[in-house]
Design a protein around this motif. Structure first.
Motif, PDB file in Angstrom:
ATOM      1  N   GLN A 152       0.839  -1.204   0.000  1.00 48.50           N
ATOM      2  CA  GLN A 152       0.000   0.000   0.000  1.00 48.50           C
ATOM      3  C   GLN A 152       0.876   1.257   0.000  1.00 48.50           C
ATOM      4  N   TYR A 153       1.959   1.224   0.790  1.00 47.76           N
ATOM      5  CA  TYR A 153       2.882   2.375   0.821  1.00 47.76           C
ATOM      6  C   TYR A 153       3.561   2.559  -0.531  1.00 47.76           C
ATOM      7  N   GLN A 154       3.994   1.465  -1.152  1.00 45.74           N
ATOM      8  CA  GLN A 154       4.641   1.550  -2.467  1.00 45.74           C
ATOM      9  C   GLN A 154       3.684   2.126  -3.509  1.00 45.74           C
ATOM     10  N   GLN A 155       2.409   1.726  -3.444  1.00 48.57           N
ATOM     11  CA  GLN A 155       1.426   2.230  -4.392  1.00 48.57           C
ATOM     12  C   GLN A 155       1.223   3.741  -4.192  1.00 48.57           C
ATOM     13  N   MET A 156       1.161   4.169  -2.918  1.00 49.86           N
ATOM     14  CA  MET A 156       0.985   5.585  -2.623  1.00 49.86           C
ATOM     15  C   MET A 156       2.220   6.386  -3.051  1.00 49.86           C
ATOM     16  N   LYS A 157       3.401   5.819  -2.836  1.00 51.61           N
ATOM     17  CA  LYS A 157       4.654   6.508  -3.118  1.00 51.61           C
ATOM     18  C   LYS A 157       4.984   6.520  -4.604  1.00 51.61           C
ATOM     19  N   ASN A 158       4.457   5.570  -5.357  1.00 52.97           N
ATOM     20  CA  ASN A 158       4.806   5.450  -6.775  1.00 52.97           C
ATOM     21  C   ASN A 158       4.012   6.380  -7.682  1.00 52.97           C
ATOM     22  N   ARG A 159       3.282   7.304  -7.116  1.00 52.98           N
ATOM     23  CA  ARG A 159       2.629   8.304  -7.947  1.00 52.98           C
ATOM     24  C   ARG A 159       3.694   9.171  -8.605  1.00 52.98           C
ATOM     25  N   PHE A 160       3.406   9.636  -9.806  1.00 51.23           N
ATOM     26  CA  PHE A 160       4.399  10.375 -10.582  1.00 51.23           C
ATOM     27  C   PHE A 160       4.895  11.613  -9.837  1.00 51.23           C
ATOM     28  N   TRP A 161       3.985  12.387  -9.259  1.00 52.53           N
ATOM     29  CA  TRP A 161       4.388  13.638  -8.619  1.00 52.53           C
ATOM     30  C   TRP A 161       5.218  13.383  -7.366  1.00 52.53           C
ATOM     31  N   SER A 162       4.905  12.330  -6.657  1.00 55.16           N
ATOM     32  CA  SER A 162       5.699  11.999  -5.466  1.00 55.16           C
ATOM     33  C   SER A 162       7.133  11.660  -5.854  1.00 55.16           C
ATOM     34  N   ARG A 163       7.270  10.854  -6.902  1.00 58.71           N
ATOM     35  CA  ARG A 163       8.615  10.487  -7.352  1.00 58.71           C
ATOM     36  C   ARG A 163       9.346  11.677  -7.953  1.00 58.71           C
TER      37      ARG A 163
END
Length: 192
Positions: A152-163
């Motif tokens: 769940q954390y990886q999915q939340m973090k893997n958003r384009f703007w976050s990266r």
């Protein structure tokens, strides 16, 4: 000719180290996301200020150590090094020690962010049900819950703007780390 070859070797090594630090910073920012990168940026800026004020005090204490009736500073500075080179080495060593601690703190922040995603009622019910069955099932349920939270954390973090923002922030941090790491090499090259 030897002096020119030595300068070229030092320049190539410094550029190689700077490139490695920058590339690792970019990948670190992409991997950790913008929140952890922002924490790293603020802690790095704070450690830079702290080390800046701590370096002269530590340098005075270190150079004031008595050796055979003379101070260490009176032996080293006129004969081998300048005060700037000693201060730059102390500054870099202190900053790298603080930066290692900052990386540890960022790992803790990441773990806390993963645990913050936990739905407490749901996981407790699974654990209680598993505990009533047997300890092995309890461990398996905990591992499954942990893997689910990490996904769940990886999915939340893997958003384009976050990266993207994590990468930009980490580039700033990596540039600061690279400059500070390479700072003593200018003095060392002149001495060599």
């Amino acid at each position: 000719i030897k002096n020119m070859v030595g300068n070229i070797i030092v320049a190539v090594l410094c550029n190689l180290v700077a490139a490695m630090i920058l590339v690792s910073g970019i990948f670190s920012g992409i991997k950790s996301g913008w929140k952890v990168s922002l924490v790293k940026l603020f802690l790095t800026a704070g450690s830079l200020v702290g080390v800046y004020f701590l370096t002269p005090t530590l340098s005075d204490k270190l150079l004031g150590i008595a050796v055979e009736g003379r101070t260490l500073g009176s032996i080293i500075i006129p004969n081998y090094l300048s005060l700037g080179s000693v201060n730059s080495v102390i500054f870099t060593a202190l900053f790298l020690a603080f930066y290692a601690f900052i990386l540890f703190v960022c790992k803790i922040v990441k773990v806390c962010m993963i645990k913050a995603l936990k739905n407490k009622k749901e996981n407790k019910a699974k654990m209680l049900r598993a505990k009533s069955i047997n300890p092995r099932a309890e461990r398996m349920a905990r591992r499954a819950a942990k893997k689910q939270l990490e996904a769940q954390y990886q999915q939340m973090k893997n958003r384009f703007w976050s990266r993207f923002f994590g990468c930009l922030i980490s580039i700033i941090v990596a540039a600061a780390v690279g400059v500070i790491t390479l700072m003593p090499f200018g003095y060392i090259a002149n001495i060599m």
